[in-house]
Scaffold this active site. Structure first.
Site, PDB file in Angstrom:
ATOM      1  N   GLN A 149      44.404  37.860  45.787  1.00 39.20           N
ATOM      2  CA  GLN A 149      43.961  38.861  44.803  1.00 39.20           C
ATOM      3  C   GLN A 149      43.249  38.179  43.644  1.00 39.20           C
ATOM      4  O   GLN A 149      42.204  38.655  43.185  1.00 39.20           O
ATOM      5  CB  GLN A 149      45.160  39.665  44.298  1.00 39.20           C
ATOM      6  CG  GLN A 149      45.741  40.576  45.387  1.00 39.20           C
ATOM      7  CD  GLN A 149      46.984  41.321  44.952  1.00 39.20           C
ATOM      8  OE1 GLN A 149      47.481  41.124  43.837  1.00 39.20           O
ATOM      9  NE2 GLN A 149      47.499  42.170  45.817  1.00 39.20           N
ATOM     10  N   ARG A 202      57.668  47.705  51.824  1.00 39.72           N
ATOM     11  CA  ARG A 202      58.067  46.735  52.852  1.00 39.72           C
ATOM     12  C   ARG A 202      59.584  46.547  52.903  1.00 39.72           C
ATOM     13  O   ARG A 202      60.129  46.226  53.950  1.00 39.72           O
ATOM     14  CB  ARG A 202      57.352  45.404  52.643  1.00 39.72           C
ATOM     15  CG  ARG A 202      55.819  45.554  52.705  1.00 39.72           C
ATOM     16  CD  ARG A 202      55.116  44.275  53.020  1.00 39.72           C
ATOM     17  NE  ARG A 202      53.726  44.334  52.586  1.00 39.72           N
ATOM     18  CZ  ARG A 202      52.751  44.938  53.258  1.00 39.72           C
ATOM     19  NH1 ARG A 202      52.997  45.550  54.400  1.00 39.72           N
ATOM     20  NH2 ARG A 202      51.512  44.948  52.777  1.00 39.72           N
ATOM     21  N   LYS A 240      56.172  40.418  43.623  1.00 43.22           N
ATOM     22  CA  LYS A 240      55.582  41.442  44.491  1.00 43.22           C
ATOM     23  C   LYS A 240      56.025  42.827  43.998  1.00 43.22           C
ATOM     24  O   LYS A 240      56.498  42.960  42.882  1.00 43.22           O
ATOM     25  CB  LYS A 240      55.980  41.194  45.949  1.00 43.22           C
ATOM     26  CG  LYS A 240      55.417  39.887  46.504  1.00 43.22           C
ATOM     27  CD  LYS A 240      53.906  39.922  46.572  1.00 43.22           C
ATOM     28  CE  LYS A 240      53.324  38.600  47.032  1.00 43.22           C
ATOM     29  NZ  LYS A 240      51.866  38.563  46.922  1.00 43.22           N
ATOM     30  N   LYS A 296      45.564  47.150  55.179  1.00 42.62           N
ATOM     31  CA  LYS A 296      45.514  47.589  53.773  1.00 42.62           C
ATOM     32  C   LYS A 296      44.511  46.755  52.977  1.00 42.62           C
ATOM     33  O   LYS A 296      43.682  47.306  52.250  1.00 42.62           O
ATOM     34  CB  LYS A 296      46.923  47.481  53.175  1.00 42.62           C
ATOM     35  CG  LYS A 296      47.038  47.947  51.754  1.00 42.62           C
ATOM     36  CD  LYS A 296      48.452  48.380  51.424  1.00 42.62           C
ATOM     37  CE  LYS A 296      49.393  47.224  51.183  1.00 42.62           C
ATOM     38  NZ  LYS A 296      49.122  46.492  49.932  1.00 42.62           N
ATOM     39  N   SER A 297      44.580  45.429  53.132  1.00 41.71           N
ATOM     40  CA  SER A 297      43.676  44.559  52.354  1.00 41.71           C
ATOM     41  C   SER A 297      42.211  44.859  52.681  1.00 41.71           C
ATOM     42  O   SER A 297      41.356  44.920  51.794  1.00 41.71           O
ATOM     43  CB  SER A 297      43.947  43.089  52.685  1.00 41.71           C
ATOM     44  OG  SER A 297      45.221  42.713  52.242  1.00 41.71           O
ATOM     45  N   GLY A 304      48.767  46.509  43.532  1.00 40.68           N
ATOM     46  CA  GLY A 304      48.344  45.252  42.896  1.00 40.68           C
ATOM     47  C   GLY A 304      46.932  44.867  43.299  1.00 40.68           C
ATOM     48  O   GLY A 304      46.164  44.340  42.484  1.00 40.68           O
ATOM     49  N   ASP A 340      53.667  38.599  53.004  1.00 36.85           N
ATOM     50  CA  ASP A 340      54.138  39.996  53.021  1.00 36.85           C
ATOM     51  C   ASP A 340      55.133  40.258  54.150  1.00 36.85           C
ATOM     52  O   ASP A 340      55.782  41.303  54.172  1.00 36.85           O
ATOM     53  CB  ASP A 340      52.951  40.954  53.147  1.00 36.85           C
ATOM     54  CG  ASP A 340      52.088  40.964  51.893  1.00 36.85           C
ATOM     55  OD1 ASP A 340      52.559  40.486  50.840  1.00 36.85           O
ATOM     56  OD2 ASP A 340      50.941  41.436  51.965  1.00 36.85           O
TER      57      ASP A 340
HETATM   58  C1  S3P Z   1      46.648  40.865  49.014  1.00 40.25           C
HETATM   59  C2  S3P Z   1      47.071  39.605  48.648  1.00 40.25           C
HETATM   60  C3  S3P Z   1      48.488  39.210  48.547  1.00 40.25           C
HETATM   61  C4  S3P Z   1      49.389  40.174  49.284  1.00 40.25           C
HETATM   62  C5  S3P Z   1      49.048  41.606  48.974  1.00 40.25           C
HETATM   63  C6  S3P Z   1      47.611  41.915  49.369  1.00 40.25           C
HETATM   64  C7  S3P Z   1      45.210  41.147  49.065  1.00 40.25           C
HETATM   65  O1  S3P Z   1      48.877  39.194  47.199  1.00 40.25           O
HETATM   66  O2  S3P Z   1      50.749  39.925  48.983  1.00 40.25           O
HETATM   67  O3  S3P Z   1      49.920  42.496  49.667  1.00 40.25           O
HETATM   68  O4  S3P Z   1      44.809  42.212  49.597  1.00 40.25           O
HETATM   69  O5  S3P Z   1      44.414  40.325  48.580  1.00 40.25           O
HETATM   70  P1  S3P Z   1      48.628  37.909  46.239  1.00 40.25           P
HETATM   71  O6  S3P Z   1      47.185  37.717  46.067  1.00 40.25           O
HETATM   72  O7  S3P Z   1      49.302  38.284  44.937  1.00 40.25           O
HETATM   73  O8  S3P Z   1      49.312  36.770  46.917  1.00 40.25           O
END
Ligand code: S3P
Length: 428
Positions: free
Chosen positions: A170, A388, A342, A23-24, A95, A315
């Site tokens: 993020q 999740r 989250k 996903k990221s 997010g 996660d």
């Molecule tokens: C992500 C960073 C994480 C993770 C999210 C995806 C990303 O969040 O929990 O599912 O793609 O950069 P945080 O940056 O808030 O820790």
């Protein structure tokens, strides 16, 4: 609300699957593809609801994107080619979309409004808004920019030196994306290492970024060239079947082509420390590391999970909590207060839902304490709209005796639309 009856008390879980794309990395492939000059092609893209939100936001910014299943073709516009959106940018449940988009929009000379669903409306945004304001972006929103809807008017940014108050990929990525459009150098210091997909992707698009320990340096005025991105499988999705194989009888599951970036593999280390029968076959290759992961039924023991391990498995904590319910002794998870912000407050949702199924689990201010070797029972549980939590509960159901009903199973489409197909295929 829709309810799904889950498979329970299964005999074994056996077979080989390839979990969907990360996903990221899928989000970032769209973003960098849009900001590059020329065409980018993405394979094994994750067509889950979150990444589709990123695609629709970039279409609203004037980028031409064709997506068919796991294949995506993006006609990059460069940093100066995005156009002002006519409507509110809808980030859905994502997010990553809203926080990284803010970093991109901070350097654009137009205004935009961003909003998402009821979960996004509760998630903290000043962690991104504050550094972007410091760099020169004008941002407003509910509670002085803490909550959506957010409006942003970007423009000429100045590089900054920013010490991140929380370990968040993020937030780091949003500042990097703004730094790429700023005058001078932007320096970011992370309290703990977080996933580095943004940094790796900048290099894949021909850009420059420097890293020295937890200090990252990036300069503005760079040119990115369109490229081909192959997205590896998402270890955060694989995690559900890794745990499922370990806690069920007579099981052996092979997960092909899982992303094994060291900033994401905390779950493998924890499973090994707990005594799980897990083997990893790392493939050689360029870009993001990937390989096959095999997990078999395991005798597990409790462990402590804390400190700089937390960002490397943040996660996976819901499903690790489930794993701990089947381990001998106590498992303690601490330093994980980020779980509260989250998609749901995952300290509460994990504890409450697993308690319904008979687990011995106690929420704390920054984590969970789980007393293991508890047999689980049936009940009605809910995902709370959190993908999740929904998947973790579907894996928990496999080892329960009674009937388990899951409310709002549709939330799972956010990151793993074929989850129930894969689960059904593996149950033997
Ligand atoms: C992500 C960073 C994480 C993770 C999210 C995806 C990303 O969040 O929990 O599912 O793609 O950069 P945080 O940056 O808030 O820790």
């Amino acid at each position: 609300m829709k309810t799904k009856r889950l498979p329970t008390n299964i005999q074994s879980l056996r077979g080989t699957i390839a979990v969907p794309g990360d996903k990221s990395i899928s989000h970032r492939s769209i973003m960098f593809g849009a900001l590059a000059e020329g065409v980018t092609e993405v394979t094994n893209f994750l067509p889950g609801a979150d990444c589709l939100s990123t695609i629709s936001c970039f279409k609203q910014l004037g980028v031409s994107i064709e997506q068919e299943g796991q294949l995506v073709r993006i006609e990059g516009k460069g940093f100066n080619g995005l156009t002002e959106p006519r409507e509110v940018l809808d980030v859905g449940n994502s997010g990553t979309t809203i926080r990284l988009m803010l970093g991109i929009l901070a350097g654009q000379v137009f205004s935009a409004v961003l909003a998402g669903d009821s979960s996004i409306a509760k998630r903290p945004m000043t962690r991104v808004v504050n550094p972007l304001r410091e760099m020169g972006a004008l941002i407003d929103g509910r509670k002085d920019g803490e909550y959506t809807p957010l409006s942003i008017r970007g423009g000429q940014l100045q590089g900054v030196r920013y010490q991140l108050p929380v370990a968040s990929a993020q937030v780091k990525s949003a500042i990097i994306l703004a730094g790429l459009q700023a005058e001078g150098e932007t320096i970011i210091v992370e309290p703990e290492a977080t996933r580095d997909h943004t940094e790796r992707m900048i290099q894949q698009f021909g850009g420059k970024i420097e890293k020295d320990g937890q200090t990252i340096k990036v300069s503005g005025n760079q040119l990115f060239k369109g490229t081909t991105i192959h997205v590896p499988g998402d270890i955060s999705s694989a995690a559900f079947f890794m745990v499922a194989a370990a806690i069920t009888k007579n099981s052996e599951v092979v997960l092909k082509n899982v992303g094994l970036n060291p900033t994401r593999t905390g779950i493998i280390e924890v499973m090994k420390a707990m005594g799980a029968d897990i083997t990893v076959d790392l493939h050689s290759g360029e870009g993001e590391p990937a390989g096959d992961v095999t997990v078999r039924s395991s005798q597990l023991k409790g462990t402590t999970i804390s400190g700089d391990l937390i960002p490397r498995l943040i996660d996976e904590i819901p499903v690790i909590a489930l794993l701990a319910t089947q381990a001998e002794g106590i498992t303690t998870i601490k330093d994980a207060s980020e779980l509260k912000v989250k998609e749901t407050n995952r300290i509460d949702t994990v504890a409450n839902e697993l308690k319904i199924l008979g687990a011995d689990i106690t929420p704390t201010a920054d984590g969970l304490i789980i007393s293991g070797r508890k047999s689980l029972q049936g009940g009605t549980v809910t995902s709370h709209g959190d993908h999740r939590i929904g998947m973790m509960l579907a894996i928990a159901a496999l080892i329960t005796n009674g009937d388990v009903q899951l409310e709002d199973p549709g939330a799972i489409d956010v990151s793993y639309p074929e989850f129930f197909d894969h689960l059904t295929y593996l149950i033997k």
